[in-house]
Design a protein around this motif. Structure first.
Motif, PDB file in Angstrom:
ATOM      1  N   ASP A 174       6.697  20.298  43.813  1.00 18.69           N
ATOM      2  CA  ASP A 174       7.921  20.835  43.241  1.00 18.69           C
ATOM      3  C   ASP A 174       7.667  21.889  42.183  1.00 18.69           C
ATOM      4  O   ASP A 174       8.597  22.470  41.654  1.00 18.69           O
ATOM      5  N   GLY A 175       6.422  22.132  41.855  1.00 15.01           N
ATOM      6  CA  GLY A 175       6.107  23.272  41.010  1.00 15.01           C
ATOM      7  C   GLY A 175       5.929  22.976  39.542  1.00 15.01           C
ATOM      8  O   GLY A 175       5.122  23.617  38.878  1.00 15.01           O
ATOM      9  N   SER A 176       6.678  22.039  38.974  1.00 16.10           N
ATOM     10  CA  SER A 176       6.618  21.826  37.533  1.00 16.10           C
ATOM     11  C   SER A 176       5.265  21.276  37.097  1.00 16.10           C
ATOM     12  O   SER A 176       4.676  21.762  36.125  1.00 16.10           O
ATOM     13  N   ALA A 177       4.771  20.267  37.807  1.00 16.91           N
ATOM     14  CA  ALA A 177       3.454  19.733  37.471  1.00 16.91           C
ATOM     15  C   ALA A 177       2.368  20.772  37.714  1.00 16.91           C
ATOM     16  O   ALA A 177       1.398  20.863  36.953  1.00 16.91           O
ATOM     17  N   ALA A 178       2.545  21.588  38.755  1.00 18.82           N
ATOM     18  CA  ALA A 178       1.559  22.630  39.044  1.00 18.82           C
ATOM     19  C   ALA A 178       1.477  23.632  37.905  1.00 18.82           C
ATOM     20  O   ALA A 178       0.396  24.120  37.562  1.00 18.82           O
TER      21      ALA A 178
END
Length: 308
Positions: A174-178
């Motif tokens: 989902d992008g946020s952790a990345a």
């Protein structure tokens, strides 16, 4: 939290005053550079352990990452406040820690508005606290306490904004952790590149009055490593063009160096080597967060406004 002691793969050498750097511009007898001053196996082991915990919390359970952040910021506020009290500044250690927790929690659940609200409440609380202490040293105590509030929990709040900006902070896809992982990875690369280049090539002091063992060669190594690593990871995760990725990495390296220098300046002013000795081979929690805290708002601007 940086997986490297003092921003390096092992440790950055310390001067007697406690200043550290990505490399050394000073040489010992015979022109040989001094070796790192920490126990490298212990430091590397502790750093890898911290990195594994942070990675697991980001990918598996987001509330665990919030819990780690709360603990880290509370301890960092306590360390910095305690160090300032030893340096003669009458700052409220435990109220600062409580305000730090409030700020990161509000940033996690309330976004940018929560971050600003928490910081405002914390500043007001500092003024209310200081009213009961009288006028003696008021003009120095309040700014010192406000400095801790801004330098630690406020800047850390941008990590919370990055971690919750996706649809689901629990999942890498989902992008946020990345975003958080890329930021941390690039900081580690910056520290590692700076340490390696400084040890191998460091000859010219960058900030002799603040951190004598930092070198311009070490800074160059930081910039190159962060630029290469940042561009590759951004392309791999988000398809960002290499020129933009290089620019991101350069900004991270410069911000990380600035954060390192700001904490080194504070420690030099207070006459201490580390904020504490809580982490084997690393010093204190604040000694591990110095670069990350300054990078966080820079990374937030990049991900939120420049990279889309």
């Amino acid at each position: 939290m940086s997986a490297l002691p003092d921003g390096s793969p092992g440790s950055r050498p310390h001067s007697p005053s406690g200043e550290e750097g990505p490399g050394t511009a000073e040489t010992g007898p015979g022109g040989r550079r001094p070796k790192a001053g920490r126990n490298l196996p212990v430091a590397i082991g502790a750093g890898l352990g911290m990195a594994a915990v942070v990675l697991a919390s980001l990918l598996i359970q987001p509330m665990a990452f919030l819990g780690l952040a709360v603990i880290a910021i509370a301890v960092a506020c306590w360390e910095t406040g305690t160090a300032m009290r030893r340096g003669g500044k009458n700052v409220p250690v435990y109220p600062l820690a409580a305000a730090g927790v409030l700020i990161v929690v509000l940033a996690w659940f309330g976004g940018a508005t929560g971050l600003l609200l928490g910081t405002a409440v914390g500043v007001v609380a500092l003024f209310v606290w200081r009213l009961s202490e009288g006028a003696t040293d008021y003009r120095t105590d309040v700014p010192a306490a406000a400095l801790v509030l801004v330098q630690v929990p406020f800047l850390a709040g941008f990590v919370m904004l990055l971690a919750t900006s996706g649809n689901d902070a629990a999942r890498l896809i989902d992008g946020s952790a990345a975003q958080v992982l890329i930021m941390l990875f690039t900081v580690v690369l910056s520290d590692t590149g700076g340490y390696t280049a400084g040890v191998l090539f460091g000859r010219h002091q960058m900030t002799p009055t603040i951190s004598p063992k930092k070198s311009w060669e070490g800074l160059a190594g930081s910039v190159v490593a962060a630029a290469v690593g940042g561009s590759v990871t951004l392309w791999a995760f988000f398809g960002v063009s290499f020129p933009l990725g290089v620019a991101f990495g350069v900004c991270v390296a410069l911000a990380a160096t600035l954060g390192d220098l700001s904490v080194s300046l504070l420690k030099r002013d207070l006459g201490i080597k580390d904020m504490s000795n809580l982490i084997p081979g690393h010093g204190g929690v604040m000694d591990r967060l110095d670069s990350i805290l300054m990078v966080a708002p820079v990374a937030y601007v990049w991900f939120r406004y420049l990279l889309g």
